[in-house]
Write a protein that holds these residues in place. Structure first.
Motif, PDB file in Angstrom:
ATOM      1  N   VAL A 232       0.838  -1.205   0.000  1.00 15.70           N
ATOM      2  CA  VAL A 232       0.000   0.000   0.000  1.00 15.70           C
ATOM      3  C   VAL A 232       0.871   1.253   0.000  1.00 15.70           C
ATOM      4  CG1 VAL A 232      -1.630   1.361   1.366  1.00 15.70           C
ATOM      5  CG2 VAL A 232      -1.994  -1.098   1.053  1.00 15.70           C
ATOM      6  N   ASP A 233       1.865   1.269   0.866  1.00 17.91           N
ATOM      7  CA  ASP A 233       2.747   2.435   0.945  1.00 17.91           C
ATOM      8  C   ASP A 233       3.496   2.658  -0.371  1.00 17.91           C
ATOM      9  OD1 ASP A 233       2.034   3.038   3.553  1.00 17.91           O
ATOM     10  OD2 ASP A 233       3.679   1.872   4.432  1.00 17.91           O
ATOM     11  N   SER A 234       3.952   1.577  -0.984  1.00 19.79           N
ATOM     12  CA  SER A 234       4.669   1.697  -2.258  1.00 19.79           C
ATOM     13  C   SER A 234       3.767   2.242  -3.355  1.00 19.79           C
ATOM     14  CB  SER A 234       5.224   0.330  -2.680  1.00 19.79           C
ATOM     15  OG  SER A 234       6.200  -0.127  -1.780  1.00 19.79           O
ATOM     16  N   ARG A 235       2.525   1.779  -3.365  1.00 18.31           N
ATOM     17  CA  ARG A 235       1.585   2.254  -4.381  1.00 18.31           C
ATOM     18  C   ARG A 235       1.271   3.735  -4.184  1.00 18.31           C
ATOM     19  NH1 ARG A 235      -3.127  -2.135  -4.270  1.00 18.31           N
ATOM     20  NH2 ARG A 235      -4.119  -0.617  -5.671  1.00 18.31           N
ATOM     21  N   PHE A 236       1.159   4.155  -2.920  1.00 19.10           N
ATOM     22  CA  PHE A 236       0.927   5.576  -2.664  1.00 19.10           C
ATOM     23  C   PHE A 236       2.117   6.419  -3.123  1.00 19.10           C
ATOM     24  CE2 PHE A 236      -2.603   4.831   0.496  1.00 19.10           C
ATOM     25  CZ  PHE A 236      -3.504   5.687  -0.127  1.00 19.10           C
ATOM     26  N   GLN A 237       3.324   5.900  -2.942  1.00 19.07           N
ATOM     27  CA  GLN A 237       4.505   6.634  -3.390  1.00 19.07           C
ATOM     28  C   GLN A 237       4.480   6.837  -4.902  1.00 19.07           C
ATOM     29  OE1 GLN A 237       7.942   4.570  -1.919  1.00 19.07           O
ATOM     30  NE2 GLN A 237       7.469   4.998   0.233  1.00 19.07           N
ATOM     31  N   ARG A 238       4.046   5.819  -5.634  1.00 19.25           N
ATOM     32  CA  ARG A 238       3.952   5.941  -7.088  1.00 19.25           C
ATOM     33  C   ARG A 238       2.874   6.953  -7.483  1.00 19.25           C
ATOM     34  NH1 ARG A 238       4.901   0.279  -6.748  1.00 19.25           N
ATOM     35  NH2 ARG A 238       2.675  -0.200  -6.935  1.00 19.25           N
ATOM     36  N   ILE A 239       1.759   6.930  -6.759  1.00 20.44           N
ATOM     37  CA  ILE A 239       0.677   7.890  -7.038  1.00 20.44           C
ATOM     38  C   ILE A 239       1.148   9.308  -6.774  1.00 20.44           C
ATOM     39  CG2 ILE A 239      -1.610   8.681  -6.294  1.00 20.44           C
ATOM     40  CD1 ILE A 239      -2.275   5.741  -5.679  1.00 20.44           C
ATOM     41  N   ASN A 240       1.854   9.500  -5.657  1.00 21.83           N
ATOM     42  CA  ASN A 240       2.374  10.831  -5.338  1.00 21.83           C
ATOM     43  C   ASN A 240       3.276  11.345  -6.460  1.00 21.83           C
ATOM     44  OD1 ASN A 240       1.066  10.535  -2.887  1.00 21.83           O
ATOM     45  ND2 ASN A 240       2.931  10.054  -1.743  1.00 21.83           N
ATOM     46  N   ALA A 241       4.105  10.455  -6.974  1.00 16.47           N
ATOM     47  CA  ALA A 241       5.015  10.846  -8.056  1.00 16.47           C
ATOM     48  C   ALA A 241       4.230  11.204  -9.319  1.00 16.47           C
ATOM     49  CB  ALA A 241       5.995   9.706  -8.340  1.00 16.47           C
ATOM     50  N   LYS A 242       3.188  10.439  -9.611  1.00 14.73           N
ATOM     51  CA  LYS A 242       2.369  10.723 -10.790  1.00 14.73           C
ATOM     52  C   LYS A 242       1.714  12.099 -10.706  1.00 14.73           C
ATOM     53  CE  LYS A 242       0.870   5.981 -11.951  1.00 14.73           C
ATOM     54  NZ  LYS A 242      -0.321   5.117 -12.099  1.00 14.73           N
ATOM     55  N   LEU A 243       1.224  12.420  -9.511  1.00 17.70           N
ATOM     56  CA  LEU A 243       0.494  13.671  -9.332  1.00 17.70           C
ATOM     57  C   LEU A 243       1.403  14.840  -8.970  1.00 17.70           C
ATOM     58  CD1 LEU A 243      -2.671  12.400  -7.413  1.00 17.70           C
ATOM     59  CD2 LEU A 243      -2.490  13.035  -9.817  1.00 17.70           C
ATOM     60  N   GLY A 244       2.674  14.559  -8.707  1.00 17.82           N
ATOM     61  CA  GLY A 244       3.609  15.619  -8.387  1.00 17.82           C
ATOM     62  C   GLY A 244       3.375  16.269  -7.047  1.00 17.82           C
ATOM     63  N   VAL A 245       2.975  15.471  -6.052  1.00 15.21           N
ATOM     64  CA  VAL A 245       2.730  16.003  -4.709  1.00 15.21           C
ATOM     65  C   VAL A 245       3.646  15.303  -3.716  1.00 15.21           C
ATOM     66  CG1 VAL A 245       0.338  16.635  -5.203  1.00 15.21           C
ATOM     67  CG2 VAL A 245       0.845  14.348  -4.311  1.00 15.21           C
ATOM     68  N   ALA A 246       3.696  15.843  -2.494  1.00 16.08           N
ATOM     69  CA  ALA A 246       4.664  15.353  -1.511  1.00 16.08           C
ATOM     70  C   ALA A 246       4.172  14.163  -0.719  1.00 16.08           C
ATOM     71  CB  ALA A 246       5.047  16.481  -0.557  1.00 16.08           C
TER      72      ALA A 246
END
Length: 261
Positions: A232-246
């Motif tokens: 879950v944490d890894s997937r959120f990290q990828r989403i954050n990168a996609k959206l350009g947020v911290a």
């Protein structure tokens, strides 16, 4: 041919400038071109031109989501001294800026001199603006419409003391409000395009973001989706990168802001 206001700086009285029969037409001709601006450089050039048509020496426009302590949602177009902007950012003055705070609570354009300045931080912010040539200013909030909570604020500055204090302010307010609203709409449309074109958010991503929006923690999300907390944490990290947020909270807020969840 592009509309310019090369002679506006020669009219140092706001009353004189706004009394010209072509005042609104000159400003409107520039503002109407904002919707077609293809990038920030073009939007900035139009901001500079429109501000000059209104008699301002400098201008800054900020667009941001209400209740964003991380400031990840902030977007700026800065037609002013870059050193001023760098110093402002270095001191992280967003939360203490009396002009930004006014825009959070009000919709009426106002002279900066009418906004109360009480704390030491607020006084330092105003003094810094004056140091870089903003001796008179107008603050123009730009609330968004519908479910979008992104709001904007336009600051028009003059190096002339009291320039915005005299007659002509009512006419200026009308012109400045149209510019501020168009700038905020431009940022909203640009961010929507960025999300559609570059983020490539999947249905699985959206499911995670809905959980985050509901305040669910990693362990609960993992249990409901039948996966591990680490996944879950890894997937959120990828989403954050996609959206350009911290962080994931900012990602969920951004997705909700633009109707993805």
């Amino acid at each position: 041919m592009a509309t310019t206001c090369s002679d506006a700086s020669e009219l140092r009285s706001l009353a004189h400038l706004t009394s010209r029969p072509d005042y609104f037409g000159r400003v409107s001709a520039v503002v109407q071109r904002l919707a077609g601006a293809v990038d920030e450089a073009e939007a900035l050039a139009l901001l500079k031109n429109a501000a000059h048509c209104m008699g301002a020496d400098s201008a800054a426009f900020g667009s941001f989501i209400r209740d964003d302590p991380s400031h990840e949602s902030y977007r700026f177009l800065l037609a002013c001294d870059p050193v001023w902007c760098l110093e402002y950012g270095r001191r992280a003055w967003y939360a203490h800026d009396p002009w930004l705070n006014y825009a959070l609570l009000h919709s009426q354009p106002v002279r900066a001199s009418e906004i109360p300045v009480t704390t030491l931080e607020e006084k330092e912010i105003v003094e810094l603006a004056e140091e870089f040539g903003v001796k008179s200013a107008v603050i123009v909030p730009a609330p968004a419409s519908g479910s979008v909570t992104r709001i904007g604020v336009l600051c028009l500055g003059s190096a002339q003391d009291g320039f915005f204090e005299g007659d002509g302010f009512v006419a200026l307010k009308i012109a400045a409000r149209s510019l501020a609203m168009e700038l905020n709409e431009w940022w909203i449309d640009r961010i929507k395009r960025e999300l559609r074109e570059s983020a490539r958010i999947t249905s699985e991503d959206l499911a995670l973001l809905r959980h985050e929006r509901l305040g669910h923690g990693t362990k609960r999300i993992a249990a409901e989706l039948g996966t591990s907390p680490g996944s879950v944490d890894s997937r959120f990290q990828r989403i954050n990168a996609k959206l350009g947020v911290a962080n994931r909270k900012a990602a969920a807020s951004l997705a909700a802001e633009y109707g993805l969840i």
